[in-house]
Motif scaffolding. Structure first.
Motif, PDB file in Angstrom:
ATOM      1  N   LEU A  42     -22.076  30.186 -46.012  1.00  0.00           N
ATOM      2  CA  LEU A  42     -23.054  29.198 -45.559  1.00  0.00           C
ATOM      3  C   LEU A  42     -23.905  29.751 -44.425  1.00  0.00           C
ATOM      4  CD1 LEU A  42     -20.802  26.018 -45.670  1.00  0.00           C
ATOM      5  CD2 LEU A  42     -22.707  26.546 -47.204  1.00  0.00           C
ATOM      6  N   LYS A  43     -23.261  30.422 -43.489  1.00  0.00           N
ATOM      7  CA  LYS A  43     -23.999  31.000 -42.364  1.00  0.00           C
ATOM      8  C   LYS A  43     -25.016  32.028 -42.855  1.00  0.00           C
ATOM      9  CE  LYS A  43     -23.316  32.940 -37.806  1.00  0.00           C
ATOM     10  NZ  LYS A  43     -22.367  33.418 -36.819  1.00  0.00           N
ATOM     11  N   ALA A  44     -24.668  32.765 -43.910  1.00  0.00           N
ATOM     12  CA  ALA A  44     -25.566  33.782 -44.459  1.00  0.00           C
ATOM     13  C   ALA A  44     -26.867  33.188 -44.994  1.00  0.00           C
ATOM     14  CB  ALA A  44     -24.858  34.572 -45.554  1.00  0.00           C
ATOM     15  N   VAL A  45     -26.841  31.914 -45.373  1.00  0.00           N
ATOM     16  CA  VAL A  45     -28.068  31.261 -45.861  1.00  0.00           C
ATOM     17  C   VAL A  45     -28.633  30.278 -44.839  1.00  0.00           C
ATOM     18  CG1 VAL A  45     -27.559  31.590 -48.304  1.00  0.00           C
ATOM     19  CG2 VAL A  45     -26.769  29.506 -47.169  1.00  0.00           C
ATOM     20  N   GLY A  46     -28.177  30.386 -43.586  1.00  0.00           N
ATOM     21  CA  GLY A  46     -28.754  29.592 -42.508  1.00  0.00           C
ATOM     22  C   GLY A  46     -28.107  28.255 -42.248  1.00  0.00           C
ATOM     23  N   ILE A  47     -26.980  27.987 -42.880  1.00  0.00           N
ATOM     24  CA  ILE A  47     -26.290  26.710 -42.654  1.00  0.00           C
ATOM     25  C   ILE A  47     -25.168  26.963 -41.658  1.00  0.00           C
ATOM     26  CG2 ILE A  47     -25.031  24.796 -43.706  1.00  0.00           C
ATOM     27  CD1 ILE A  47     -26.469  25.532 -46.346  1.00  0.00           C
ATOM     28  N   THR A  48     -25.449  26.649 -40.394  1.00  0.00           N
ATOM     29  CA  THR A  48     -24.488  26.882 -39.323  1.00  0.00           C
ATOM     30  C   THR A  48     -23.800  25.569 -38.950  1.00  0.00           C
ATOM     31  OG1 THR A  48     -26.161  26.488 -37.636  1.00  0.00           O
ATOM     32  CG2 THR A  48     -25.893  28.769 -38.399  1.00  0.00           C
ATOM     33  N   PRO A  49     -22.661  25.652 -38.254  1.00  0.00           N
ATOM     34  CA  PRO A  49     -21.947  24.429 -37.866  1.00  0.00           C
ATOM     35  C   PRO A  49     -22.765  23.461 -37.013  1.00  0.00           C
ATOM     36  CG  PRO A  49     -20.489  26.299 -37.692  1.00  0.00           C
ATOM     37  CD  PRO A  49     -21.870  26.850 -37.957  1.00  0.00           C
ATOM     38  N   SER A  50     -23.813  23.928 -36.359  1.00  0.00           N
ATOM     39  CA  SER A  50     -24.622  23.037 -35.521  1.00  0.00           C
ATOM     40  C   SER A  50     -25.627  22.217 -36.329  1.00  0.00           C
ATOM     41  CB  SER A  50     -25.365  23.843 -34.458  1.00  0.00           C
ATOM     42  OG  SER A  50     -26.278  24.730 -35.074  1.00  0.00           O
ATOM     43  N   LYS A  51     -25.834  22.561 -37.593  1.00  0.00           N
ATOM     44  CA  LYS A  51     -26.812  21.847 -38.420  1.00  0.00           C
ATOM     45  C   LYS A  51     -26.210  20.590 -39.046  1.00  0.00           C
ATOM     46  CE  LYS A  51     -29.965  25.443 -39.417  1.00  0.00           C
ATOM     47  NZ  LYS A  51     -31.066  25.785 -40.219  1.00  0.00           N
ATOM     48  N   ARG A  52     -27.069  19.639 -39.296  1.00  0.00           N
ATOM     49  CA  ARG A  52     -26.680  18.420 -40.012  1.00  0.00           C
ATOM     50  C   ARG A  52     -26.637  18.757 -41.498  1.00  0.00           C
ATOM     51  NH1 ARG A  52     -23.909  14.053 -40.525  1.00  0.00           N
ATOM     52  NH2 ARG A  52     -24.995  12.157 -41.034  1.00  0.00           N
ATOM     53  N   VAL A  53     -25.522  18.473 -42.143  1.00  0.00           N
ATOM     54  CA  VAL A  53     -25.354  18.738 -43.563  1.00  0.00           C
ATOM     55  C   VAL A  53     -24.947  17.427 -44.237  1.00  0.00           C
ATOM     56  CG1 VAL A  53     -24.048  20.022 -45.309  1.00  0.00           C
ATOM     57  CG2 VAL A  53     -24.606  21.109 -43.130  1.00  0.00           C
ATOM     58  N   ILE A  54     -25.723  17.005 -45.221  1.00  0.00           N
ATOM     59  CA  ILE A  54     -25.384  15.824 -46.004  1.00  0.00           C
ATOM     60  C   ILE A  54     -24.953  16.309 -47.383  1.00  0.00           C
ATOM     61  CG2 ILE A  54     -26.203  13.660 -47.014  1.00  0.00           C
ATOM     62  CD1 ILE A  54     -26.171  13.653 -43.955  1.00  0.00           C
ATOM     63  N   VAL A  55     -23.761  15.914 -47.787  1.00  0.00           N
ATOM     64  CA  VAL A  55     -23.198  16.353 -49.058  1.00  0.00           C
ATOM     65  C   VAL A  55     -23.255  15.183 -50.028  1.00  0.00           C
ATOM     66  CG1 VAL A  55     -21.185  17.382 -50.165  1.00  0.00           C
ATOM     67  CG2 VAL A  55     -21.627  17.830 -47.746  1.00  0.00           C
ATOM     68  N   LEU A  56     -23.693  15.455 -51.256  1.00  0.00           N
ATOM     69  CA  LEU A  56     -23.677  14.398 -52.249  1.00  0.00           C
ATOM     70  C   LEU A  56     -23.303  14.935 -53.617  1.00  0.00           C
ATOM     71  CD1 LEU A  56     -26.793  13.707 -53.978  1.00  0.00           C
ATOM     72  CD2 LEU A  56     -27.292  14.224 -51.622  1.00  0.00           C
ATOM     73  N   SER A  57     -22.708  14.067 -54.387  1.00  0.00           N
ATOM     74  CA  SER A  57     -22.351  14.350 -55.772  1.00  0.00           C
ATOM     75  C   SER A  57     -22.732  13.116 -56.583  1.00  0.00           C
ATOM     76  CB  SER A  57     -20.853  14.662 -55.894  1.00  0.00           C
ATOM     77  OG  SER A  57     -20.067  13.563 -55.470  1.00  0.00           O
ATOM     78  N   ASP A  58     -22.476  13.144 -57.871  1.00  0.00           N
ATOM     79  CA  ASP A  58     -22.899  12.011 -58.708  1.00  0.00           C
ATOM     80  C   ASP A  58     -22.366  10.676 -58.198  1.00  0.00           C
ATOM     81  OD1 ASP A  58     -24.635  13.111 -60.499  1.00  0.00           O
ATOM     82  OD2 ASP A  58     -23.191  13.317 -62.114  1.00  0.00           O
ATOM     83  N   LYS A  59     -21.082  10.601 -57.908  1.00  0.00           N
ATOM     84  CA  LYS A  59     -20.489   9.321 -57.502  1.00  0.00           C
ATOM     85  C   LYS A  59     -19.942   9.323 -56.084  1.00  0.00           C
ATOM     86  CE  LYS A  59     -19.548   8.053 -62.211  1.00  0.00           C
ATOM     87  NZ  LYS A  59     -18.566   7.873 -63.252  1.00  0.00           N
ATOM     88  N   GLY A  60     -20.024  10.456 -55.387  1.00  0.00           N
ATOM     89  CA  GLY A  60     -19.593  10.517 -54.000  1.00  0.00           C
ATOM     90  C   GLY A  60     -18.166  10.970 -53.779  1.00  0.00           C
ATOM     91  N   LEU A  61     -17.424  11.229 -54.843  1.00  0.00           N
ATOM     92  CA  LEU A  61     -16.021  11.612 -54.682  1.00  0.00           C
ATOM     93  C   LEU A  61     -15.857  13.094 -54.370  1.00  0.00           C
ATOM     94  CD1 LEU A  61     -14.515   9.477 -57.573  1.00  0.00           C
ATOM     95  CD2 LEU A  61     -14.522   8.979 -55.127  1.00  0.00           C
ATOM     96  N   ARG A  62     -16.478  13.944 -55.165  1.00  0.00           N
ATOM     97  CA  ARG A  62     -16.392  15.390 -54.901  1.00  0.00           C
ATOM     98  C   ARG A  62     -17.059  15.715 -53.572  1.00  0.00           C
ATOM     99  NH1 ARG A  62     -17.658  15.640 -60.815  1.00  0.00           N
ATOM    100  NH2 ARG A  62     -19.691  15.077 -60.013  1.00  0.00           N
ATOM    101  N   SER A  63     -18.140  15.033 -53.261  1.00  0.00           N
ATOM    102  CA  SER A  63     -18.820  15.296 -51.995  1.00  0.00           C
ATOM    103  C   SER A  63     -17.957  14.869 -50.807  1.00  0.00           C
ATOM    104  CB  SER A  63     -20.183  14.602 -51.953  1.00  0.00           C
ATOM    105  OG  SER A  63     -20.066  13.222 -52.181  1.00  0.00           O
ATOM    106  N   ALA A  64     -17.116  13.870 -50.989  1.00  0.00           N
ATOM    107  CA  ALA A  64     -16.197  13.465 -49.917  1.00  0.00           C
ATOM    108  C   ALA A  64     -15.203  14.587 -49.624  1.00  0.00           C
ATOM    109  CB  ALA A  64     -15.456  12.187 -50.304  1.00  0.00           C
ATOM    110  N   LEU A  65     -14.682  15.217 -50.663  1.00  0.00           N
ATOM    111  CA  LEU A  65     -13.750  16.330 -50.490  1.00  0.00           C
ATOM    112  C   LEU A  65     -14.435  17.494 -49.775  1.00  0.00           C
ATOM    113  CD1 LEU A  65     -10.984  17.684 -51.112  1.00  0.00           C
ATOM    114  CD2 LEU A  65     -12.031  18.501 -53.222  1.00  0.00           C
ATOM    115  N   VAL A  66     -15.662  17.815 -50.185  1.00  0.00           N
ATOM    116  CA  VAL A  66     -16.405  18.905 -49.548  1.00  0.00           C
ATOM    117  C   VAL A  66     -16.700  18.569 -48.094  1.00  0.00           C
ATOM    118  CG1 VAL A  66     -18.590  20.171 -49.546  1.00  0.00           C
ATOM    119  CG2 VAL A  66     -17.373  19.781 -51.700  1.00  0.00           C
ATOM    120  N   THR A  67     -17.039  17.326 -47.803  1.00  0.00           N
ATOM    121  CA  THR A  67     -17.314  16.913 -46.429  1.00  0.00           C
ATOM    122  C   THR A  67     -16.090  17.108 -45.552  1.00  0.00           C
ATOM    123  OG1 THR A  67     -18.971  15.323 -47.186  1.00  0.00           O
ATOM    124  CG2 THR A  67     -18.095  15.004 -44.960  1.00  0.00           C
TER     125      THR A  67
END
Length: 91
Positions: A42-67
């Motif tokens: 993630l850091k290699a593509v510019g997504i650092t821990p200080s950035k806001r990241v919103i995760v989404l999936s079709d129904k919100g379940l897989r994105s909850a696990l990733v979050t």
């Protein structure tokens, strides 16, 4: 799901808002623990821990696990769109 922009038998008409499609299985190992290598990727593509990241999936379940995985990796500004991508199509 976002990049395919298809679901429920129809095309999604979503704006390009800088979304990135990463399969949820890349964030966790077979026991459900976060994969440490994802932080580096993630850091290699510019997504650092200080950035806001919103995760989404079709129904919100897989994105909850990733979050949860992101939060455990130090991405304290990570959030899940719990309603899921399907909610855009149904409304």
């Amino acid at each position: 799901e976002y990049l395919n922009r298809q679901g429920l038998g129809r095309l999604y008409d979503l704006p390009d808002f800088g979304a990135m499609n990463i399969d949820w299985r890349e964030f966790v190992d077979e026991k459900g623990a976060p994969r440490a290598e994802m932080k580096r990727r993630l850091k290699a593509v510019g997504i650092t821990p200080s950035k806001r990241v919103i995760v989404l999936s079709d129904k919100g379940l897989r994105s909850a696990l990733v979050t949860v995985a992101l939060l455990q990796m130090g991405y304290h500004r990570a959030g899940n769109f719990a309603a899921g991508l399907v909610s855009f199509v149904e409304n």
